[in-house]
Design a protein around this motif. Structure first.
Motif, mmCIF file in Angstrom:
data_model
loop_
_atom_site.group_PDB
_atom_site.id
_atom_site.type_symbol
_atom_site.label_atom_id
_atom_site.label_comp_id
_atom_site.label_asym_id
_atom_site.label_seq_id
_atom_site.Cartn_x
_atom_site.Cartn_y
_atom_site.Cartn_z
ATOM 1 N N ASN A 129 0.812 -1.223 0.000
ATOM 2 C CA ASN A 129 0.000 0.000 0.000
ATOM 3 C C ASN A 129 0.845 1.274 0.000
ATOM 4 O O ASN A 129 0.403 2.316 -0.491
ATOM 5 C CB ASN A 129 -0.937 0.010 1.206
ATOM 6 C CG ASN A 129 -2.042 -1.029 1.089
ATOM 7 O OD1 ASN A 129 -2.431 -1.403 -0.017
ATOM 8 N ND2 ASN A 129 -2.526 -1.523 2.219
ATOM 9 N N GLN A 178 -5.552 -1.465 -11.042
ATOM 10 C CA GLN A 178 -6.145 -0.158 -10.731
ATOM 11 C C GLN A 178 -5.468 0.531 -9.558
ATOM 12 O O GLN A 178 -5.172 1.726 -9.612
ATOM 13 C CB GLN A 178 -7.639 -0.321 -10.443
ATOM 14 C CG GLN A 178 -8.348 0.984 -10.094
ATOM 15 C CD GLN A 178 -9.839 0.789 -9.863
ATOM 16 O OE1 GLN A 178 -10.363 -0.315 -10.036
ATOM 17 N NE2 GLN A 178 -10.529 1.856 -9.467
ATOM 18 N N TYR A 179 -5.219 -0.204 -8.497
ATOM 19 C CA TYR A 179 -4.798 0.428 -7.250
ATOM 20 C C TYR A 179 -3.288 0.583 -7.109
ATOM 21 O O TYR A 179 -2.827 1.438 -6.347
ATOM 22 C CB TYR A 179 -5.352 -0.368 -6.063
ATOM 23 C CG TYR A 179 -6.860 -0.417 -6.037
ATOM 24 C CD1 TYR A 179 -7.600 0.730 -5.728
ATOM 25 C CD2 TYR A 179 -7.545 -1.579 -6.367
ATOM 26 C CE1 TYR A 179 -8.991 0.702 -5.725
ATOM 27 C CE2 TYR A 179 -8.924 -1.608 -6.368
ATOM 28 C CZ TYR A 179 -9.650 -0.480 -6.041
ATOM 29 O OH TYR A 179 -11.021 -0.507 -6.044
#
Length: 449
Positions: A129, A178-179
C-alpha cells in the motif's frame, strides 16, 4: 508479415555475427557468501578488468557504496522492503536521503534507488500500500537535495502478469492494475524513470521449450494478433510486459531489466544447468542490451540490463542452481566468458558454435603460459561445480604423478571437455584451455577422447 519476419531474421543475424564482443552490461552484486572478496577489490576488478559499467546491489551497504567511489561505474542501491511504510512520509524520505545518499554522492555515481525488491510479490499489505507513495516521496527528496540525475524505481517479478503467451494476450494481474500499477506507471511517466522487471526464461523453463528459452534455433511462437514471431522467451516476456503496460495507457514508459540470468550448475536432474547454457543465454541477453535491436513490438529500443549475478554465492538457500548464477567465482576467475573482459580471452564473446567433427580425436589441455593460479581455479571448479570425477589425480590415482598443478589441470580440463561435448567453449576455461589433436596420455594415465 513476411517482411517483419525477414527483418527480424536479418536483425538477429546482425547481432550474432557482427558483434564480436559485449561492450558493456550491468550486473547484480549479491553478497550471500562467506568466501567473497572485499568490496574494494570487487570495485577495482570491475573497473580495471571488465567492461561492466553498471552494478546493482540488494541493500544499502555503505562499504560497497564507498568502494565504487570514483570508479565511473553506475551503482544502483536497494532500500529494504521493511522500510517502505516509513518512507511514504516526505520528511522521513528527506532524512533518509540525507543520511544514506548525501555522504556518497556524487563521488559514487548512484544511478537508481530501488524502493524494495519484488514488493508486489513478497511484500505485506503495509509494504504494498505504501510502495508508490514511498517512491514519490523519495523522488521528491532526491530532487530537493539537488540529486536530479538519480532515478527512483522498484523491480518486479513477472508474477505481476496474468499471462504472457502469446504477448498480445498479456495483462497485469487484475487486482493490481487499478490500485497499484496504474498509479505507479503514472509516477514513472512523470518522473521519467523506468518500470523495472525481472524476466527470467530459466524459471519458466521446461524440456519442450529448451531451445526457445536458450536462444537456440526453433520454429518460434507466432502471435496471430500482432503478426510477430517469437524465437526466444526473453523477447516474449519483455513484450508481454509492454503489452500489459500499453493496455493501461502507458506504452510510452521505458522498461529496464533488473535481473535475468541462467545457472551454470544444478542438482542431479537439472540437466539444463550447464556452463554452456548459462554462457549462451547471458551472451545473447548482453548482446541484445548493447545492440539496441529491441524486441518484435519494441524494435530499436535499448533496455538498461542487469545480469544476475556477479558471483556464485555459496550461502544462498535452496537447490544448487540458486548458488550457481555467477559470472565469476570468488577468486575472480570467470565461470565462462561472454566478452566482458578488457583483455581478450579465448572465445572473447564469439558465438560458441560446435567444432566441426574430424576423423581424428581431440583433447583439451592447458595453454602455454597459463598460470598455476588460474589452472588451480580450473581444478577447484571442475572438481566441485563442474561435476568432474577427479579421483584419478588424487594420491594413488593413475594420473597423480607428476604431482604438478599443470599436469592435474590437463587431465581434469580434458575430462570436462569430453563429458560436456566437443565444443570450443567447453575448453575455454577463461582463456586457459586449448584443443589439441596430440594424445596427452602417458603410462597408466589415459586421457579419454
Amino acid at each position: 508479415m513476411a517482411m517483419d519476419t525477414f527483418s527480424l531474421f536479418i536483425s538477429t543475424l546482425f547481432i550474432f555475427f557482427h558483434i564480436t564482443a559485449v561492450a558493456s552490461i550491468g550486473v547484480n552484486y549479491g553478497t550471500m557468501g562467506n568466501n567473497l572478496p572485499p568490496p574494494s577489490q570487487v570495485a577495482q576488478f570491475l573497473k580495471t578488468q571488465t567492461t561492466i559499467n553498471r552494478v546493482k546491489i540488494f541493500d544499502m551497504n555503505p562499504d560497497i557504496i564507498r568502494a565504487f567511489a570514483n570508479t565511473n561505474i553506475s551503482l544502483s542501491v536497494t532500500i529494504p522492503n521493511g522500510l517502505i511504510p516509513q518512507l511514504a512520509d516526505l520528511a522521513t524520505a528527506r532524512s533518509w536521503v540525507g543520511a544514506n545518499i548525501r555522504p556518497f554522492y556524487p563521488q559514487t555515481k548512484i544511478e537508481y534507488i530501488l524502493v524494495g525488491s519484488e514488493v508486489l510479490h513478497w511484500g505485506d499489505a503495509a509494504m504494498v500500500n505504501n510502495l508508490v507513495p514511498a517512491m514519490r516521496s523519495l523522488h521528491h527528496a532526491v530532487n530537493k537535495a539537488g540529486f536530479t540525475a538519480i532515478k527512483v524505481t522498484t523491480q518486479h517479478s513477472l508474477g505481476i502478469l496474468n499471462s504472457s503467451r502469446p504477448p498480445s494476450s498479456a495483462s497485469f494481474q487484475f487486482g493490481w492494475q487499478q490500485y497499484f500499477l496504474t498509479p505507479m506507471l503514472e509516477y514513472h511517466r512523470q518522473s521519467k524513470s523506468p518500470f523495472m522487471v525481472n524476466p527470467y526464461p530459466y524459471f519458466a523453463w521446461n524440456p519442450s521449450d529448451n531451445n526457445f528459452a536458450l536462444f537456440r534455433p526453433n520454429p518460434g511462437l507466432f502471435d496471430r494478433a500482432t503478426g510477430k514471431n517469437y524465437t526466444n522467451a526473453y523477447d516474449l516476456l519483455l513484450d508481454a510486459v509492454f503489452v500489459s503496460m500499453k493496455k493501461l495507457g502507458f506504452g510510452d514508459v521505458q522498461i529496464a531489466v533488473g535481473e535475468t540470468g541462467w545457472p551454470s550448475a544444478g542438482d542431479p536432474g537439472q540437466w539444463q544447468c550447464t556452463v554452456a547454457n548459462a554462457r549462451w543465454h547471458n551472451l545473447n541477453v548482453a548482446r541484445k542490451a548493447e545492440s539496441g535491436v529491441g524486441t518484435p513490438l519494441m524494435p530499436g529500443r535499448k533496455f538498461d540490463t542487469f545480469l544476475f549475478s556477479l558471483f556464485n554465492e555459496n550461502l544462498k538457500p535452496g537447490a544448487m542452481d540458486e548458488r550457481s548464477f555467477g559470472l565469476f567465482r570468488p577468486d575472480f576467475s570467470a565461470v565462462y566468458d561472454i566478452g566482458i573482459m578488457r583483455q581478450a580471452q579465448a572465445g572473447g564473446g564469439a558465438t560458441p558454435t560446435p567444432v566441426t567433427p574430424t576423423s581424428g580425436k581431440q583433447w583439451c589441455v592447458p595453454k602455454k603460459g597459463a598460470t598455476d593460479a588460474s589452472l588451480q581455479s580450473n581444478i577447484n571448479w571442475a572438481c566441485t561445480s563442474g561435476g568432474v570425477d577427479c579421483s584419478a589425480v588424487k594420491a594413488g590415482g593413475p594420473c597423480f604423478n607428476p604431482n604438478t598443478t599443470r599436469s592435474h589441470a590437463a587431465y581434469i580440463m580434458n575430462a570436462y571437455y569430453q563429458a560436456k561435448g566437443h565444443q570450443d567453449f567447453n575448453c575455454d576455461f577463461s582463456g586457459t584451455g586449448v584443443v589439441t589433436t596430440s594424445d596427452p596420455s602417458y603410462g597408466a594415465c589415459k586421457y579419454t577422447a
